[in-house]
Structures are given as structure tokens and as C-alpha cells.
Design a protein around this motif. Structure first.
Motif, PDB file in Angstrom:
ATOM      1  N   ALA A  81     -13.286  20.714   4.937  1.00  0.00           N
ATOM      2  CA  ALA A  81     -14.229  19.595   4.581  1.00  0.00           C
ATOM      3  C   ALA A  81     -13.204  18.215   4.091  1.00  0.00           C
ATOM      4  O   ALA A  81     -12.509  18.354   3.335  1.00  0.00           O
ATOM      5  N   ARG A  82     -13.922  17.075   4.365  1.00  0.00           N
ATOM      6  CA  ARG A  82     -13.102  15.895   3.844  1.00  0.00           C
ATOM      7  C   ARG A  82     -13.361  15.725   2.073  1.00  0.00           C
ATOM      8  O   ARG A  82     -14.578  15.746   1.770  1.00  0.00           O
ATOM      9  N   LEU A  83     -12.303  15.481   1.479  1.00  0.00           N
ATOM     10  CA  LEU A  83     -12.422  15.103   0.115  1.00  0.00           C
ATOM     11  C   LEU A  83     -12.380  13.540  -0.078  1.00  0.00           C
ATOM     12  O   LEU A  83     -12.953  13.124  -1.084  1.00  0.00           O
ATOM     13  N   GLY A  84     -11.510  13.014   0.834  1.00  0.00           N
ATOM     14  CA  GLY A  84     -11.306  11.486   0.618  1.00  0.00           C
ATOM     15  C   GLY A  84     -10.377  10.831   1.700  1.00  0.00           C
ATOM     16  O   GLY A  84      -9.964  11.749   2.536  1.00  0.00           O
ATOM     17  N   ASN A  85     -10.085   9.699   1.369  1.00  0.00           N
ATOM     18  CA  ASN A  85      -9.050   9.308   2.334  1.00  0.00           C
ATOM     19  C   ASN A  85      -7.833   8.178   1.672  1.00  0.00           C
ATOM     20  O   ASN A  85      -8.414   7.792   0.803  1.00  0.00           O
ATOM     21  N   ARG A  86      -6.825   8.440   1.777  1.00  0.00           N
ATOM     22  CA  ARG A  86      -5.570   7.488   1.535  1.00  0.00           C
ATOM     23  C   ARG A  86      -4.649   6.937   2.547  1.00  0.00           C
ATOM     24  O   ARG A  86      -4.842   7.558   3.601  1.00  0.00           O
ATOM     25  N   PRO A  87      -4.246   5.918   2.393  1.00  0.00           N
ATOM     26  CA  PRO A  87      -3.138   5.425   3.549  1.00  0.00           C
ATOM     27  C   PRO A  87      -2.221   6.567   3.748  1.00  0.00           C
ATOM     28  O   PRO A  87      -1.823   6.885   2.771  1.00  0.00           O
ATOM     29  N   VAL A  88      -2.132   6.518   4.996  1.00  0.00           N
ATOM     30  CA  VAL A  88      -0.803   7.551   5.403  1.00  0.00           C
ATOM     31  C   VAL A  88       0.328   6.754   5.335  1.00  0.00           C
ATOM     32  O   VAL A  88       0.707   5.577   6.052  1.00  0.00           O
ATOM     33  N   MET A  89       1.402   7.233   4.497  1.00  0.00           N
ATOM     34  CA  MET A  89       2.737   6.543   4.040  1.00  0.00           C
ATOM     35  C   MET A  89       3.757   6.946   5.361  1.00  0.00           C
ATOM     36  O   MET A  89       3.621   8.086   6.065  1.00  0.00           O
ATOM     37  N   SER A  90       4.537   6.083   5.412  1.00  0.00           N
ATOM     38  CA  SER A  90       5.571   6.067   6.674  1.00  0.00           C
ATOM     39  C   SER A  90       6.263   7.524   6.504  1.00  0.00           C
ATOM     40  O   SER A  90       6.749   8.058   7.485  1.00  0.00           O
ATOM     41  N   GLU A  91       6.589   7.823   5.366  1.00  0.00           N
ATOM     42  CA  GLU A  91       7.469   9.014   5.169  1.00  0.00           C
ATOM     43  C   GLU A  91       6.607  10.307   5.513  1.00  0.00           C
ATOM     44  O   GLU A  91       7.297  11.303   5.918  1.00  0.00           O
ATOM     45  N   GLU A  92       5.398  10.264   5.380  1.00  0.00           N
ATOM     46  CA  GLU A  92       4.643  11.223   5.789  1.00  0.00           C
ATOM     47  C   GLU A  92       4.478  11.659   7.227  1.00  0.00           C
ATOM     48  O   GLU A  92       4.240  12.645   7.804  1.00  0.00           O
ATOM     49  N   LEU A  93       5.010  10.486   8.264  1.00  0.00           N
ATOM     50  CA  LEU A  93       4.878  10.603   9.351  1.00  0.00           C
ATOM     51  C   LEU A  93       6.225  11.086   9.980  1.00  0.00           C
ATOM     52  O   LEU A  93       6.517  11.257  11.429  1.00  0.00           O
ATOM     53  N   ALA A  94       7.267  11.335   9.286  1.00  0.00           N
ATOM     54  CA  ALA A  94       8.472  11.622   9.853  1.00  0.00           C
ATOM     55  C   ALA A  94       8.723  12.794  10.614  1.00  0.00           C
ATOM     56  O   ALA A  94       8.802  12.782  11.837  1.00  0.00           O
ATOM     57  N   ALA A  95       7.999  13.896  10.297  1.00  0.00           N
ATOM     58  CA  ALA A  95       7.974  15.092  11.169  1.00  0.00           C
ATOM     59  C   ALA A  95       7.170  14.786  12.382  1.00  0.00           C
ATOM     60  O   ALA A  95       7.260  15.599  13.518  1.00  0.00           O
ATOM     61  N   TYR A  96       6.156  14.085  12.424  1.00  0.00           N
ATOM     62  CA  TYR A  96       5.062  13.684  13.458  1.00  0.00           C
ATOM     63  C   TYR A  96       6.036  12.929  14.238  1.00  0.00           C
ATOM     64  O   TYR A  96       5.860  13.426  15.598  1.00  0.00           O
TER      65      TYR A  96
END
Length: 118
Positions: A81-96
Motif C-alpha cells: 500500500a502507498r504511504l506517500g511520495n518523495r522525489p526520486v534522487m539521482s543516487e537512488e537510480l544508480a542500480a536501475y
């Protein structure tokens, strides 16, 4: 399952031992299929309120798995279930990004199974 989740959404799931957190990094649309890109946190919480409090200081959370790529079917089998939303940071996308560069695999297993949780 609610398919209105968006990148940046923090999701909660329940186990017998507590509540865990996932984060939607990206959602790709390939033809009629979707690929869900998630990150999983290490911590388990005794209740939803404790998880929500932890998300007020996300820098204190520990990443268990930086990137999971799931089919739409696998994501449907991940009860969250969704709790909230925060902007995705560049460093969070490194593995992606590494996954995309390597033309990585997409799993048809639920996130909880991929994480070894039940």
C-alpha cells in the motif's frame, strides 16, 4: 492491486515479523506490458506509524536491495500500500541505470520472494 503507483511512491508491506518498505523508482511501459522498478529497505517496523516516522528521515534507512525489476504480474503479487511520495534522487537510480545498460532481467516473482521474505 492498485496500479496507480508512481515513481517516488513509498510502499509498505506486511510480514509476520513486522512491516517493510519498498520504493517505486520507475515504471516502464513496453507495448502493453509494464516493468516496475523497486528499491527495498532493510528495516522492519512494528506498525505502520513507525514506518511513516522513519520515512520522515529516509537518509537513516538502509537499502536491502537497490533495484528489483518486476513484471506487472509479479508486482500484482506483491501486496503493498502507498504511504506517500518523495522525489526520486539521482543516487537512488544508480542500480536501475546499470540494469538498463546491461539489458537486465525482469523477474516474474513477487518482490517479497525475490527478497527472501514471506
Amino acid at each position: 492491486m492498485d496500479h496507480t503507483f508512481n515513481p517516488g511512491d513509498d510502499l509498505i508491506f506486511q510480514l509476520e515479523s513486522g512491516f517493510g518498505l519498498l520504493r517505486v523508482l520507475a515504471v516502464e511501459h513496453k507495448r502493453s506490458d509494464r516493468i516496475w522498478h523497486l528499491m527495498a529497505y532493510e528495516e522492519l517496523f512494528p506498525d505502520v506509524e513507525a514506518a511513516e516516522r522513519a520515512l520522515t528521515q529516509p537518509e537513516n534507512l538502509h537499502v536491502r536491495t537497490a533495484h528489483l525489476a518486476l513484471t506487472d504480474r509479479a508486482f500484482e503479487r506483491t501486496p503493498a500500500a502507498r504511504l506517500g511520495n518523495r522525489p526520486v534522487m539521482s543516487e537512488e537510480l544508480a542500480a536501475y541505470r546499470r540494469w538498463a545498460e546491461d539489458d537486465g532481467d525482469v523477474s516474474d516473482r513477487s518482490a517479497l520472494l525475490m527478497l527472501g521474505l514471506r
